[in-house]
Each structure stands twice: as C-alpha cells, then as structure tokens.
Design an enzyme around this catalytic site. Structure first.
Site, PDB file in Angstrom:
ATOM      1  N   PRO A   1       0.790  -1.233   0.000  1.00 45.33           N
ATOM      2  CA  PRO A   1       0.000   0.000   0.000  1.00 45.33           C
ATOM      3  C   PRO A   1       0.820   1.280   0.000  1.00 45.33           C
ATOM      4  O   PRO A   1       0.280   2.352  -0.281  1.00 45.33           O
ATOM      5  CB  PRO A   1      -0.836  -0.122   1.278  1.00 45.33           C
ATOM      6  CG  PRO A   1      -0.057  -1.036   2.164  1.00 45.33           C
ATOM      7  CD  PRO A   1       0.599  -2.019   1.237  1.00 45.33           C
TER       8      PRO A   1
ATOM      9  N   GLU B   1      -0.638 -14.795 -24.185  1.00 46.17           N
ATOM     10  CA  GLU B   1      -0.151 -13.833 -23.193  1.00 46.17           C
ATOM     11  C   GLU B   1       1.326 -14.065 -22.878  1.00 46.17           C
ATOM     12  O   GLU B   1       1.846 -13.540 -21.896  1.00 46.17           O
ATOM     13  CB  GLU B   1      -0.990 -13.924 -21.916  1.00 46.17           C
ATOM     14  CG  GLU B   1      -2.447 -13.532 -22.131  1.00 46.17           C
ATOM     15  CD  GLU B   1      -3.262 -13.548 -20.850  1.00 46.17           C
ATOM     16  OE1 GLU B   1      -2.665 -13.754 -19.771  1.00 46.17           O
ATOM     17  OE2 GLU B   1      -4.485 -13.337 -20.924  1.00 46.17           O
TER      18      GLU B   1
END
Length: 373
Positions: free
Chosen positions: A298, A327
């Site tokens: 965070p 991918e």
C-alpha cells in the site's frame, strides 16, 4: 459546426460529457441510423456500432461547437475501435449528413439498446475508464490506448470495487475526501500506469501534513488461488520468470507462486480464480474458500489481492506446464505434499508474500479441510 451521431455508451449523457470535455451547448436530438447495429456482444463495457444490412440503431445527433470537441470524440471512439464514417442520419423524419463512428466487421441486427440496464451494470466502470482514455488525448496515440484497453477497463473496475471498503474499527475513519490534492500527473502510461500526486493529508495531530509528492503504481485487482487436494494432502504451485526479482538483481528470478491473474472488468474475483486455475494449471476447481482480500504494497501500489483456497483433485504428476501462449506465459506447475510445501517456507525458497500467507492459512485450516474430505 460538425454534427455527429452517437449511440450506445457514447450517447449516455454522463459519459458523453466526459468525452467532450464538458457540457455540450446544443441539446442532442433523437436520431436513427439504418444499416448498422451495436455489436452482438452487448454484455461488455463498450459495445461498438458495426454495419448490419438490416440493422437499425437509435441514438442522438449532436451539434459540436468546434473542431476540438469533435477531435476528442473521434479520439475516444478510435481507442474503442471505431472509425469516423460519413452517413445519412434520420432526424425528425428527415435525412441529415453526419459523422458516425463504426467498428469493423458486420453482424445481424440486434435487440434495442437497453441504456438503463447497461448503465446499472457498466456505468461506473465506463465513466472511470473513459476518464482515463480522455486524459490521454493529445498525449498518446489512440491506437496505443486501444492496445491496452483491457488494462484500462480492469483499472476502472478496481476503482469501482474499492468503493466497497471494509470497516474502520481501529484505524482512522478519515475519508479520502479530506485529502487536499493539488495536482495529478500520469508519469508513465503503457501496459502499466504510474501517477504522481501532489497532496496534503490529515495528520493524527489534527493538522494537515506538509505538501507531499507521491508516486503510485496504478494496478488492477487480482485473484490468487492455492489449489489444494485435502484427500491427498497436496498443493499445486506455479513457477515462472518474474521481472521483480530480476530487476532487483536476484540471481534466481524464477519464483514459486499460487495461481493468479487479473480481475477483468465485469468479472468477479471468484470467476477469475476459476478461469486462472484452468489457464495456468489445467484445473477444474471443485470449490473455493475465501482467505483474505488485501493490499499487497500500500505504500506505493494500488494492487489489491483476493486470495482463495481452491479445492481440487490434483494429479499425481509432480511437474506440468501451463499458461496462455497468447499472453506469452511460460509456466511450470508443481504438485507436492503439504509438508514439502511448508519446508519451502522454512528454507526461504517460498519467497513470495502471498504464497507464504496462503500456506500459513492452509496450515491453520488443514485439520478441518482434511476431516471433511
């Protein structure tokens, strides 16, 4: 003055205002284009107008005050895969020359556009996505935005999901609205996105912090799943090359991880977990148990993880291969006993935070899961 015909999401007033860069001076008029319809896959964030021999599309005709507004609409339409094409539009029973934005291909006529139903499911995601897309106008070619549209949509979906925040019983309940932001700049916009924020935030002493400049890596939500076979007491891990360890200078940049993947727009984390288990490991899961949902780092990233235990009948083979060629995924799978997996935690070979957390969660819940197998 240029007239344009828009339909579907582009005709939704809140979205059209963002695309245009502000309120339009003229009032849009109901209009109809024959020989076209919204694409056959309506359950997407941005279904586009495509040719249809017997089709008919209802939308609005908009008078644009200047070339800049037209350029903005053309740019966003191009990012969504559409090209401006002169057409005759029916307005009040008369035909008028205008520009319509059509995608490639041709399809059969579709049902009438359900704006209310679309807005309920996709509206918030679309507004967030088109805000990012319009922000690139004049800064980035539309075809580059189109190439990364799924990431734009996934970031938008993550912002919408973030609004459903957990409670604040110990931490501060100070809302984000009390942060004073004086500037925001996109410092990198490729497949990934970084932003620099200039802001002041409420401090614990009751005052505002000094002016700060903070960079953030704007990521998507992700679903992680640890496949577990309680009858055989074994787990499945995936192994692949990772840029983080490589960029740090780790001499061994191949790491062990749980199955994981991006939560796409319109997809639940649970659906992502099932999809990724199949794509990365060829597994059909029997069920999921939610472990935790949390931020990964965070201090510098918006990335948010939804972690699950995936109940499965794991194969006897120790190693396998997985991943999507489209991918460029090169994945090796490992099936191993629980004790062997925990030994990797003890030795430090399991050095990816979510895997360690999920194995420790399994260690706690393992007796319950095994007794029910």
């Amino acid at each position: 003055m240029q007239e344009v015909f828009v339909t579907g999401p582009l005709a939704w007033p809140p979205l059209l205002e963002i695309v245009a860069g502000g309120p339009l001076s003229g009032r849009p008029r109901a209009a109809r284009l024959t020989g076209a319809t919204l694409g056959p896959d309506r359950d997407t964030c941005f279904p586009v107008l495509v040719p249809a021999a017997e089709g008919m599309a209802d939308g609005v005709l908009v008078d644009l005050p200047d070339r800049l507004v037209f350029d903005r609409i053309e740019y966003v339409a191009a990012a969504l895969g559409c090209t401006p094409i002169p057409k005759h539009i029916e307005v009040d029973g008369e035909a008028r020359a205008a520009i319509a934005f059509l995608g490639e291909g041709e399809t059969e006529p579709g049902a009438a556009w359900d704006e209310a139903g679309w807005a309920k499911r996709w509206g918030d995601i679309a507004l967030n996505a088109v805000t990012e897309i319009a922000g690139y106008f004049g800064r980035k070619p539309a075809d580059e935005v189109a190439a990364h549209l799924q990431m734009v949509l996934a970031r938008a979906a993550a912002r919408v999901s973030a609004a459903d925040a957990p409670p604040a019983t110990l931490r501060s309940a100070t809302p984000a609205s009390q942060v004073e932001e004086t500037g925001r700049e996109v410092t990198h916009a490729g497949f990934f996105l970084t932003q620099t924020h200039s802001l002041r935030h409420p401090a614990f002493d009751g005052h505002m912090s000094p002016p700060l400049q903070r960079e953030v890596f704007v990521a998507t939500d992700a679903a992680l799943v640890l496949p577990y076979d309680p009858a055989r007491d074994r787990v499945l891990l995936v192994e692949q090359f990772r840029m983080g360890p490589y960029g740090r200078g780790d001499p061994r940049p191949f790491v062990l991880e749980p199955v994981a993947g991006r939560v796409d727009a319109g997809e639940t984390p649970e659906a992502t977990a099932h999809r990724e288990a199949w794509e990365e490991a060829g597994l059909r899961l029997d069920g999921l148990e939610h472990m935790t949902s949390h931020y990964f780092s965070p201090g510098c990233s918006t990335e948010f993880y939804h972690c699950y235990l995936g109940l499965a009948d794991l194969p006897d083979t120790g190693r396998g291969r997985g991943g999507l060629e489209t991918e460029n995924e090169d994945i090796r799978t490992h099936v191993l006993g629980f004790d062997q997996a925990m030994a990797l935690v003890e030795s430090g070979e399991a050095n990816v935070g979510p895997l360690v957390l999920m194995l420790l969660w399994l260690q706690r819940e393992r007796p319950r899961l095994r007794s029910a197998a």
